[in-house]
Scaffold this active site. Structure first.
Site, PDB file in Angstrom:
ATOM      1  N   HIS A  18       0.866  -1.183   0.000  1.00  0.00           N
ATOM      2  CA  HIS A  18       0.000   0.000   0.000  1.00  0.00           C
ATOM      3  C   HIS A  18       0.900   1.230   0.000  1.00  0.00           C
ATOM      4  CE1 HIS A  18      -3.746   2.168   1.844  1.00  0.00           C
ATOM      5  NE2 HIS A  18      -3.055   2.968   1.035  1.00  0.00           N
ATOM      6  N   HIS A  20       1.468   4.864  -2.416  1.00  0.00           N
ATOM      7  CA  HIS A  20       1.153   5.742  -3.552  1.00  0.00           C
ATOM      8  C   HIS A  20       2.457   6.384  -3.976  1.00  0.00           C
ATOM      9  CE1 HIS A  20      -3.205   5.521  -2.544  1.00  0.00           C
ATOM     10  NE2 HIS A  20      -2.735   5.356  -1.322  1.00  0.00           N
ATOM     11  N   HIS A 198      -9.271   0.930  -1.560  1.00  0.00           N
ATOM     12  CA  HIS A 198      -9.307   1.572  -0.248  1.00  0.00           C
ATOM     13  C   HIS A 198     -10.733   1.441   0.293  1.00  0.00           C
ATOM     14  CE1 HIS A 198      -5.537   3.338  -1.431  1.00  0.00           C
ATOM     15  NE2 HIS A 198      -5.475   4.176  -0.414  1.00  0.00           N
ATOM     16  N   GLU A 201     -11.190   3.363   5.689  1.00  0.00           N
ATOM     17  CA  GLU A 201     -10.172   4.275   6.235  1.00  0.00           C
ATOM     18  C   GLU A 201     -10.940   5.352   7.013  1.00  0.00           C
ATOM     19  OE1 GLU A 201      -8.051   6.632   3.323  1.00  0.00           O
ATOM     20  OE2 GLU A 201      -6.454   7.179   4.744  1.00  0.00           O
ATOM     21  N   ASP A 279       1.828   3.924   2.889  1.00  0.00           N
ATOM     22  CA  ASP A 279       0.813   4.778   2.261  1.00  0.00           C
ATOM     23  C   ASP A 279       1.469   5.935   1.492  1.00  0.00           C
ATOM     24  OD1 ASP A 279      -1.773   5.412   1.548  1.00  0.00           O
ATOM     25  OD2 ASP A 279      -2.414   6.093   3.518  1.00  0.00           O
ATOM     26  N   ASP A 280       1.794   7.019   2.206  1.00  0.00           N
ATOM     27  CA  ASP A 280       2.403   8.207   1.591  1.00  0.00           C
ATOM     28  C   ASP A 280       3.558   8.661   2.483  1.00  0.00           C
ATOM     29  OD1 ASP A 280       0.288   8.850  -0.591  1.00  0.00           O
ATOM     30  OD2 ASP A 280      -0.893   8.582   1.228  1.00  0.00           O
TER      31      ASP A 280
HETATM   32  N1  HPA Z   1      -6.461   7.465   1.134  1.00  0.00           N
HETATM   33  C1  HPA Z   1      -7.121   7.783   0.019  1.00  0.00           C
HETATM   34  N2  HPA Z   1      -6.527   8.269  -1.058  1.00  0.00           N
HETATM   35  C2  HPA Z   1      -5.209   8.424  -1.044  1.00  0.00           C
HETATM   36  C3  HPA Z   1      -4.473   8.120   0.073  1.00  0.00           C
HETATM   37  C4  HPA Z   1      -5.128   7.601   1.214  1.00  0.00           C
HETATM   38  O1  HPA Z   1      -4.552   7.293   2.275  1.00  0.00           O
HETATM   39  N3  HPA Z   1      -3.179   8.413  -0.239  1.00  0.00           N
HETATM   40  C5  HPA Z   1      -3.163   8.860  -1.508  1.00  0.00           C
HETATM   41  N4  HPA Z   1      -4.393   8.883  -2.005  1.00  0.00           N
HETATM   42 ZN    ZN Z   2      -3.642   4.821   0.432  1.00  0.00          ZN
END
Ligand code: HPA
Ligand code: ZN
Length: 339
Positions: A18, A20, A198, A201, A279-280
């Site tokens: 996971h 991006h 996703h 969340e 994630d990021d």
């Molecule tokens: N959630 C949804 N969209 C996203 C995320 C995330 O954590 N990171 C980059 N796009």
């Molecule tokens: Zn994500």
């Protein structure tokens, strides 16, 4: 990464599922690319970026994340971004990475999809060659954009012969339920593409159920709100549906109050196939090894617990059976290493 060096890592060798790629755009790279292309960046220096990254929620984060992508203009930028991520990930023990990219975020700014795909694909191929990290590419569609647009972009990706492992669904979650993308995911399935989404969340557990039943999702990205529905937890455990959990992201986007309040350990205890991911990482204070280290410190996780999480990541990956067994052996070596 060699099997010998893996044993000496403080966190386990693993697969990252996971991630991006746009979320690996570090402030220093934003500044360098802004200068390259003659663009005014969102902040004048690295410290000023850090001050901007005090997110109140997912949509606050997304507005900065999309704004920063404006510096990614040509194939070389995407290749450099991808290479930088893979180098950092490999240093942290990543053996295999299945990365997402947001084609619509670039098309919407007039960047040709061919440049995006060519750059990322070159970065991935270089990473495999130079670092031994195996990779896969997932096109993530923006759920707050029309499904017809996603369908047209998928067609364009196929026309470009983009090396896709699968498709995913990201961006603002609440108000954009899985049902909107039923046809897109059915088309992806008929093309033999893997499907992830996703869900859970910020959105409710029903979105997780919808991702499974309506989209045929093979993995759920995040999924932490599943714990609110005990029948769903039993189903996810029985069907061994992997969840790609991102603890530092959840803290920074205030999906949980604190790391101490994060449900990850409870999720493991309830039999879920939990994996740890970043994630990021340029936005949330750490790469995947930082996530493992933070969890170990917060919850006092033993080496065996960390190895279990890493073995889950191998199982949950779309790597070949041979690649999976090679990775499992590296994790086992780490688990039993005398340190
Ligand atoms: N959630 C949804 N969209 C996203 C995320 C995330 O954590 N990171 C980059 N796009
Ligand atoms: Zn994500």
């Amino acid at each position: 990464m060699s099997a010998v060096s893996a044993a000496f890592l403080s966190t386990p060798p693993c697969a990252e599922l996971h991630l991006h790629i746009e979320g690996t755009l570090e402030p220093a790279m934003v500044l360098a690319l802004a200068e390259k292309h003659g663009i005014t960046p969102a902040a004048p220096d690295v410290d000023a970026f850090a001050a901007l990254y005090d997110f109140t929620d997912l949509s606050h984060f997304l507005s900065l994340y999309y704004a920063n992508t404006d510096v990614l203009r040509d194939a070389e930028d995407f290749a450099d971004l991808t290479r930088a991520y893979l180098r950092r990930a490999a240093d942290g023990g990543v053996m295999h990475a299945e990365i997402m990219f947001d084609p619509q975020a670039h098309l919407g700014r007039g960047i040709p999809l061919a440049a995006v795909v060519e750059g990322i694909a070159a970065g991935l191929a270089g990473g495999e060659r130079e670092l031994g990290v195996t990779t896969g590419l997932i096109a993530a569609f923006l759920r707050d954009r029309p499904a017809a647009e996603a369908d047209a972009v998928l067609t364009e990706l196929l026309d470009l012969e983009a090396p896709l492992l699968g498709i995913g669904l990201d961006s603002a979650e609440v108000g954009y339920p899985p049902v909107l993308f039923r046809d897109l995911f059915a088309r992806a399935a008929s093309l033999g593409l893997h499907r992830v989404a996703h869900a859970g969340e910020e959105g409710p557990p029903e979105y997780v159920t919808g991702a499974l039943d309506l989209l045929g999702a093979e993995r759920i990205d995040h999924g932490i709100r599943s714990v609110e529905d005990s029948r769903l937890v039993v189903r996810l455990a029985e069907q061994r549906v992997p969840l790609t959990v991102c603890p530092l992201s959840n803290v920074r986007l205030r999906a949980v109050d604190s790391l101490a309040a994060h449900p990850l350990v409870e999720m493991m205890r309830r039999g879920l196939v939990v994996t740890v991911n970043s994630d990021d990482p340029a936005y949330f204070g750490g790469y995947v090894d930082d996530n493992y280290a933070a969890l170990a410190a917060q919850f006092g996780l033993a080496r065996d617990d960390l190895a279990t999480l890493a073995l889950n990541s191998v199982e949950a990956s779309f790597a070949s059976p041979d690649r999976k067994s090679a990775m499992r052996a590296v994790v086992e070596e780490w688990r039993t290493a005398q340190v």
